[in-house]
Design a protein around this motif. Structure first.
Motif, PDB file in Angstrom:
ATOM      1  N   TYR A  37       0.833  -1.198   0.000  1.00  0.00           N
ATOM      2  CA  TYR A  37       0.000   0.000   0.000  1.00  0.00           C
ATOM      3  C   TYR A  37       0.869   1.250   0.000  1.00  0.00           C
ATOM      4  O   TYR A  37       0.517   2.270  -0.591  1.00  0.00           O
ATOM      5  CB  TYR A  37      -0.906  -0.028   1.226  1.00  0.00           C
ATOM      6  CG  TYR A  37      -1.711   1.226   1.437  1.00  0.00           C
ATOM      7  CD1 TYR A  37      -2.818   1.508   0.636  1.00  0.00           C
ATOM      8  CD2 TYR A  37      -1.371   2.116   2.453  1.00  0.00           C
ATOM      9  CE1 TYR A  37      -3.559   2.655   0.839  1.00  0.00           C
ATOM     10  CE2 TYR A  37      -2.100   3.267   2.657  1.00  0.00           C
ATOM     11  CZ  TYR A  37      -3.200   3.535   1.853  1.00  0.00           C
ATOM     12  OH  TYR A  37      -3.935   4.678   2.051  1.00  0.00           O
ATOM     13  N   ASN A  38       2.005   1.160   0.659  1.00  0.00           N
ATOM     14  CA  ASN A  38       2.999   2.234   0.647  1.00  0.00           C
ATOM     15  C   ASN A  38       4.363   1.580   0.785  1.00  0.00           C
ATOM     16  O   ASN A  38       4.505   0.399   0.465  1.00  0.00           O
ATOM     17  CB  ASN A  38       2.716   3.279   1.736  1.00  0.00           C
ATOM     18  CG  ASN A  38       2.559   2.660   3.120  1.00  0.00           C
ATOM     19  OD1 ASN A  38       3.186   1.636   3.409  1.00  0.00           O
ATOM     20  ND2 ASN A  38       1.725   3.254   3.954  1.00  0.00           N
ATOM     21  N   THR A  39       5.351   2.306   1.273  1.00  0.00           N
ATOM     22  CA  THR A  39       6.706   1.766   1.268  1.00  0.00           C
ATOM     23  C   THR A  39       6.959   0.710   2.331  1.00  0.00           C
ATOM     24  O   THR A  39       7.984   0.039   2.291  1.00  0.00           O
ATOM     25  CB  THR A  39       7.724   2.908   1.457  1.00  0.00           C
ATOM     26  OG1 THR A  39       7.424   3.614   2.673  1.00  0.00           O
ATOM     27  CG2 THR A  39       7.679   3.865   0.275  1.00  0.00           C
ATOM     28  N   LYS A  90       5.634   1.080  -3.095  1.00  0.00           N
ATOM     29  CA  LYS A  90       4.199   1.197  -3.293  1.00  0.00           C
ATOM     30  C   LYS A  90       3.768   0.527  -4.596  1.00  0.00           C
ATOM     31  O   LYS A  90       4.409   0.694  -5.628  1.00  0.00           O
ATOM     32  CB  LYS A  90       3.789   2.673  -3.298  1.00  0.00           C
ATOM     33  CG  LYS A  90       2.285   2.892  -3.393  1.00  0.00           C
ATOM     34  CD  LYS A  90       1.932   4.366  -3.308  1.00  0.00           C
ATOM     35  CE  LYS A  90       0.429   4.568  -3.379  1.00  0.00           C
ATOM     36  NZ  LYS A  90       0.060   5.997  -3.256  1.00  0.00           N
TER      37      LYS A  90
END
Length: 364
Positions: free
Chosen positions: A277-279, A343
């Motif tokens: 979803y992100n890093t 991501k």
């Protein structure tokens, strides 16, 4: 007198299959993996083989496990062991082997209504302690109970017992996905729950007789049970074996092991695919093999979170947390946090440790 074939009582009315309301009565399914290893203290109660709980308040050395000691025609039993330290029961002590019956399973009995039907429970039992033992049914709201006794006559010998009860016409017995009633094999419950009024339904919270053996007050005592069947009618019939896959699916309604290194025998196995979803946060979905009773809770081997990792771009990244969210009865979203990610990159969550497990619990 009914019909018997080769000395075995056959059903003469009602269902000829799917008679048994008990799940895992032959103690074959053991997703938690107790195996032949005792699994710790039982003060607050633990599920051992699937659907079977053991509780031993006040005793710190009580243990239980799946056992390969069984009567003819069975392979497994549930074993309860006292250990080296014996402790007498107190007034409030709860000590038992128990299975809780769901309303959807029990509704055919019509218990708690004017149409209540008689039922019979049968089982094989073996103990190092002879004497009087208690068995009871009691309702989900504990406003009806039926307590009776059975006798273990010979130490360390398998004995077959049958108990028939009339259907209770009052009391609260659930008919949905909640609790209908308890099946309770007593192992030394305290005086606050004892009664001398046996073999009839009564409207108080009693679970055992005043003469029942205080099993956990004898060091190194053993108790085994298997071949448990609960069915409509006043006569016990031959134990109904279900195929293992069918029995497993019935158990998985209440408990699903997505991965258990102790049982699966590998320390490197995939759990699900997903995306970053992100890093550093990864989301994936685990699908259950059968619809669970309710939205389950995740039980993961915390303390060994390093035994899980996200594999992406030929790189394995260890986790700092693994949680569940948006659980449903058919699937669950899992969220994993790792130190390195990109991501929208795909990857898969896997177990990489030899003591890791991922359990989903929807027990009654």
């Amino acid at each position: 007198e009914g019909v018997s074939i080769d000395g075995l009582q056959m059903p003469t009315a009602g269902a000829f299959s799917n008679r048994n309301l008990i799940i895992n009565g032959a103690q074959e399914v053991d997703q938690r993996g107790s195996g032949s290893t005792a699994i710790g203290t039982l003060t607050n109660g633990k599920y051992i083989t699937d659907r079977w709980m053991v509780r031993a308040e006040g005793n710190t050395t009580g243990q239980a496990s799946q056992s390969g000691n069984a009567p003819d025609d069975f392979l497994n039993s549930l074993l309860v062991e006292v250990g080296a330290t014996a402790v007498a029961r107190s007034a409030n002590t709860n000590r038992f082997v128990r299975q809780m019956i769901e309303g959807y399973v029990a509704r055919r009995l019509r218990w708690g209504t004017s149409a209540a039907k008689s039922a019979t429970i049968s089982f094989w039992v073996k103990s190092s302690l002879t004497g009087t033992y208690s068995f009871s049914f009691f309702s989900s709201s504990v406003n009806q109970h039926y307590v009776t006794n059975y006798t273990i006559n010979t130490a360390d010998t398998w004995e077959y017992k049958t108990i028939s009860v009339p259907g209770p016409t009052s009391g609260t017995f659930g008919t949905g996905n909640g609790l209908a009633f308890y099946c309770h094999w007593d192992l030394g419950t305290g005086s606050n729950y004892q009664t001398s009024t046996l073999n009839q339904w009564s409207s108080t919270d009693k679970r055992t007789s005043t003469t029942g053996v205080d099993f956990f007050n004898t060091a190194n005592a053993t108790f085994r049970i298997t071949g448990v069947q609960l069915e409509l009618g006043t006569r016990a019939t031959q134990f109904e074996y279900r195929p293992y896959g069918e029995e497993l699916a019935l158990c998985q309604r209440y408990f699903y092991s997505a991965y258990n290194a102790a049982v699966d025998g590998t320390a490197d196995a995939p759990l699900c695919t997903g995306l970053y979803y992100n890093t550093n946060r990864f989301f994936g979905v685990i699908h259950f093999p059968t619809t669970m009773r309710i939205r389950p809770t995740l039980n993961v081997s915390s303390g060994s979170i390093g035994e899980f990792a996200i594999f992406r771009n030929a790189t394995s990244n260890s986790l700092s947390s693994l949680t569940a969210g948006d659980e449903g009865p058919n699937s669950v979203e899992v969220s994993a946090v790792s130190a390195v990610g990109t991501k929208n990159w795909p990857g898969f969550l896997r177990a990489v440790g030899n003591t890791s497990y991922v359990f989903f619990e929807a027990e009654l």
